[in-house]
Design a protein around this motif. Structure first.
Motif, PDB file in Angstrom:
ATOM      1  N   LEU A 276     -47.218 -28.787 112.306  1.00  0.00           N
ATOM      2  CA  LEU A 276     -48.392 -28.594 111.456  1.00  0.00           C
ATOM      3  C   LEU A 276     -48.711 -27.107 111.349  1.00  0.00           C
ATOM      4  CD1 LEU A 276     -50.663 -31.516 112.705  1.00  0.00           C
ATOM      5  CD2 LEU A 276     -49.501 -31.354 110.505  1.00  0.00           C
ATOM      6  N   PRO A 277     -49.253 -26.669 110.237  1.00  0.00           N
ATOM      7  CA  PRO A 277     -49.545 -25.243 110.073  1.00  0.00           C
ATOM      8  C   PRO A 277     -50.701 -24.788 110.958  1.00  0.00           C
ATOM      9  CG  PRO A 277     -50.422 -26.498 108.233  1.00  0.00           C
ATOM     10  CD  PRO A 277     -49.605 -27.453 109.050  1.00  0.00           C
ATOM     11  N   LYS A 278     -50.793 -23.474 111.116  1.00  0.00           N
ATOM     12  CA  LYS A 278     -51.925 -22.879 111.825  1.00  0.00           C
ATOM     13  C   LYS A 278     -52.995 -22.520 110.807  1.00  0.00           C
ATOM     14  CE  LYS A 278     -48.875 -20.866 115.347  1.00  0.00           C
ATOM     15  NZ  LYS A 278     -48.377 -19.615 115.964  1.00  0.00           N
ATOM     16  N   ILE A 279     -54.225 -22.838 111.150  1.00  0.00           N
ATOM     17  CA  ILE A 279     -55.325 -22.616 110.203  1.00  0.00           C
ATOM     18  C   ILE A 279     -56.409 -21.775 110.858  1.00  0.00           C
ATOM     19  CG2 ILE A 279     -57.117 -23.715 108.811  1.00  0.00           C
ATOM     20  CD1 ILE A 279     -55.304 -26.091 108.462  1.00  0.00           C
ATOM     21  N   SER A 280     -56.820 -20.755 110.164  1.00  0.00           N
ATOM     22  CA  SER A 280     -57.953 -19.940 110.618  1.00  0.00           C
ATOM     23  C   SER A 280     -58.991 -19.896 109.517  1.00  0.00           C
ATOM     24  CB  SER A 280     -57.479 -18.514 110.961  1.00  0.00           C
ATOM     25  OG  SER A 280     -56.949 -17.866 109.823  1.00  0.00           O
ATOM     26  N   LYS A 282     -62.850 -18.236 108.355  1.00  0.00           N
ATOM     27  CA  LYS A 282     -63.928 -17.278 108.558  1.00  0.00           C
ATOM     28  C   LYS A 282     -64.820 -17.298 107.336  1.00  0.00           C
ATOM     29  CE  LYS A 282     -64.865 -12.477 109.843  1.00  0.00           C
ATOM     30  NZ  LYS A 282     -64.279 -11.145 110.139  1.00  0.00           N
ATOM     31  N   ALA A 283     -66.064 -17.687 107.551  1.00  0.00           N
ATOM     32  CA  ALA A 283     -67.035 -17.814 106.444  1.00  0.00           C
ATOM     33  C   ALA A 283     -66.461 -18.753 105.396  1.00  0.00           C
ATOM     34  CB  ALA A 283     -67.376 -16.442 105.873  1.00  0.00           C
ATOM     35  N   ASN A 284     -66.278 -18.274 104.162  1.00  0.00           N
ATOM     36  CA  ASN A 284     -65.796 -19.110 103.081  1.00  0.00           C
ATOM     37  C   ASN A 284     -64.316 -18.896 102.758  1.00  0.00           C
ATOM     38  OD1 ASN A 284     -68.343 -20.258 102.716  1.00  0.00           O
ATOM     39  ND2 ASN A 284     -68.979 -18.671 101.277  1.00  0.00           N
ATOM     40  N   ASP A 285     -63.586 -18.337 103.734  1.00  0.00           N
ATOM     41  CA  ASP A 285     -62.168 -18.096 103.552  1.00  0.00           C
ATOM     42  C   ASP A 285     -61.360 -18.867 104.596  1.00  0.00           C
ATOM     43  OD1 ASP A 285     -62.461 -16.227 101.418  1.00  0.00           O
ATOM     44  OD2 ASP A 285     -63.064 -14.702 102.882  1.00  0.00           O
ATOM     45  N   MET A 286     -60.316 -19.530 104.136  1.00  0.00           N
ATOM     46  CA  MET A 286     -59.444 -20.276 105.032  1.00  0.00           C
ATOM     47  C   MET A 286     -57.999 -19.856 104.797  1.00  0.00           C
ATOM     48  SD  MET A 286     -58.798 -24.418 105.401  1.00  0.00           S
ATOM     49  CE  MET A 286     -60.321 -24.756 106.278  1.00  0.00           C
ATOM     50  N   ASN A 287     -57.301 -19.449 105.861  1.00  0.00           N
ATOM     51  CA  ASN A 287     -55.891 -19.085 105.792  1.00  0.00           C
ATOM     52  C   ASN A 287     -55.055 -20.178 106.455  1.00  0.00           C
ATOM     53  OD1 ASN A 287     -56.440 -16.642 104.521  1.00  0.00           O
ATOM     54  ND2 ASN A 287     -56.566 -15.509 106.432  1.00  0.00           N
ATOM     55  N   ILE A 288     -54.075 -20.673 105.727  1.00  0.00           N
ATOM     56  CA  ILE A 288     -53.162 -21.694 106.252  1.00  0.00           C
ATOM     57  C   ILE A 288     -51.788 -21.040 106.412  1.00  0.00           C
ATOM     58  CG2 ILE A 288     -52.144 -23.965 105.900  1.00  0.00           C
ATOM     59  CD1 ILE A 288     -54.508 -24.664 104.120  1.00  0.00           C
ATOM     60  N   ILE A 289     -51.332 -20.912 107.648  1.00  0.00           N
ATOM     61  CA  ILE A 289     -50.054 -20.234 107.925  1.00  0.00           C
ATOM     62  C   ILE A 289     -49.007 -21.287 108.231  1.00  0.00           C
ATOM     63  CG2 ILE A 289     -48.873 -18.540 109.370  1.00  0.00           C
ATOM     64  CD1 ILE A 289     -51.642 -17.338 109.984  1.00  0.00           C
ATOM     65  N   ILE A 290     -47.973 -21.326 107.401  1.00  0.00           N
ATOM     66  CA  ILE A 290     -46.932 -22.349 107.598  1.00  0.00           C
ATOM     67  C   ILE A 290     -45.663 -21.712 108.142  1.00  0.00           C
ATOM     68  CG2 ILE A 290     -47.852 -23.809 105.782  1.00  0.00           C
ATOM     69  CD1 ILE A 290     -45.641 -22.769 103.953  1.00  0.00           C
TER      70      ILE A 290
END
Length: 290
Positions: A276-280, A282-290
Motif C-alpha cells: 500500500l502507498p505511503k500517505i502524508s 497536512k492541512a488541505n494537502d495530501m501526498n500519496i507516495i507509491i
C-alpha cells in the motif's frame, strides 16, 4: 528503288502481337502466383494472429488492402460467435483502451486479463440478496474488496465496493451494511493518476442531503472499475463522466477541498500493488507516495 517486303511487314506484326500475348501471360502468371501464395499462407481465423504473407514490391498496396479486408472479415465472424455477455466484455475492454491507452502505465498489464466483475461471488450471498431487494440494486456489474482511503488522516479501511446498473455502493464487507449508496447520475468525475497504482477518486455532485463528499479507494482492478462505471453512467445519463488522469486532482469534502498529489517512486517495471502507498496529510494537502 527500294520496295517494302510484304513478308517482313507480316513478320513484324506477328512478332509484336506475340510479344503482347507473352507479356500478358507473364503478368497473369505473376498475379496468379501472388494470389496463390496468399491463399496457401493465410493466417488463422483468430483476430490476434498478425501473420500475413509477404509479396513483391509491385503488390504491396494490394497486399495491405487484402490483409485489411481479411482481418475485418475474421473479426466479423468472431463477433458472430459471441453471446451478449461476451460482447459486453469486449465492449468494456474497448472502452478501457479508449480511456487508458498511452495514458496510464498499468493499462498495458491489464489488457490480457479478463474483466471478471464479481470477484467475491457476491451474487450468491444471502445477505446481498436481502439487501438488494431493500435497495433495488439487483444486477452486479462489479464487486470486490478495496481499500478506502480515510480523507482525514490517510489511513486505510477495507470495504466492499459494488458497481450495479444503477450506481455505486460502498459496503461493510462483514455485515453488508451499505455506507455509501451513490446513484450513477451523481458521479460527475472519476480521477486517477497516470502511474502503476490502483488509486481511484470519485467526484460526487454536491447535494444538500449528502454528508459524505468525494472519496478515494485503492483496488487491484482500477482499470476495470473505471471502465464498467463509465458505461453504467453513460447508459443512465446518455453522457459519460469526466475521466481525469493526472498526478494531481482535487476532492470536495463538504465545505472544504482536499488537494491530492500522487508521487511515483516506483520503477515502471516494478510489480504493481506490491504494498500500500505511503500517505502524508497536512492541512488541505495530501501526498500519496507509491
Amino acid at each position: 528503288m527500294i520496295t517494302n517486303n510484304p513478308f517482313n511487314n507480316t513478320h513484324t506484326i506477328y512478332f509484336l502481337r506475340s510479344t503482347i500475348i507473352i507479356q500478358r501471360h507473364i503478368k497473369h502468371f505473376i498475379i496468379r502466383k501472388f494470389l496463390t501464395n496468399i491463399y496457401n499462407n493465410l493466417p488463422t481465423s483468430s483476430p490476434i494472429d498478425n501473420r500475413w504473407p509477404s509479396c513483391l514490391k509491385c503488390f504491396i498496396e494490394v497486399n495491405e488492402e487484402l490483409k485489411r479486408i481479411f482481418h475485418k472479415w475474421r473479426c466479423y465472424k468472431y463477433r458472430q460467435k459471441l453471446d451478449q455477455i461476451e460482447c459486453n466484455k469486449m465492449h468494456e475492454k474497448a472502452i478501457a483502451s479508449t480511456i487508458f491507452k498511452d495514458k496510464k502505465l498499468s493499462y498495458a498489464r491489464s489488457v490480457p486479463h479478463i474483466f471478471c466483475g464479481d470477484y467475491i461471488k457476491l451474487r450468491q450471498n444471502p445477505k446481498w440478496l436481502k439487501m438488494s431487494h431493500e435497495t433495488y440494486e439487483h444486477y452486479i456489474v462489479f464487486a470486490d474488496i478495496v481499500h478506502k482511503i480515510n480523507r482525514s488522516d490517510g489511513s486505510f479501511v477495507q470495504k466492499l465496493l459494488v458497481v450495479t446498473t444503477k450506481g455505486l455502493l460502498i459496503i461493510d464487507y462483514r455485515t453488508l451494511e451499505a455506507k455509501y449508496i451513490i446513484p450513477a447520475f451523481e458521479i460527475i468525475q472519476i480521477s486517477l493518476s497516470p502511474f502503476s497504482d490502483g488509486i481511484v477518486a470519485f467526484n460526487i455532485k454536491p447535494h444538500e442531503k449528502s454528508q459524505k463528499g468525494d472519496f478515494m479507494i485503492i483496488s487491484n482492478h482500477a482499470i476495470e472499475i473505471t471502465s464498467k462505471l463509465y458505461l453504467v453512467i453513460l447508459n443512465i445519463c446518455n453522457k459519460p463522466p469526466i475521466i481525469s488522469i493526472s498526478p494531481k486532482f482535487q476532492l470536495n469534502l463538504l465545505n472544504t477541498k482536499l488537494n491530492v498529489t500522487v508521487i511515483s517512486e516506483r520503477s515502471p517495471i516494478d510489480e504493481i500493488f506490491a504494498q500500500l502507498p505511503k500517505i502524508s496529510k497536512k492541512a488541505n494537502d495530501m501526498n500519496i507516495i507509491i
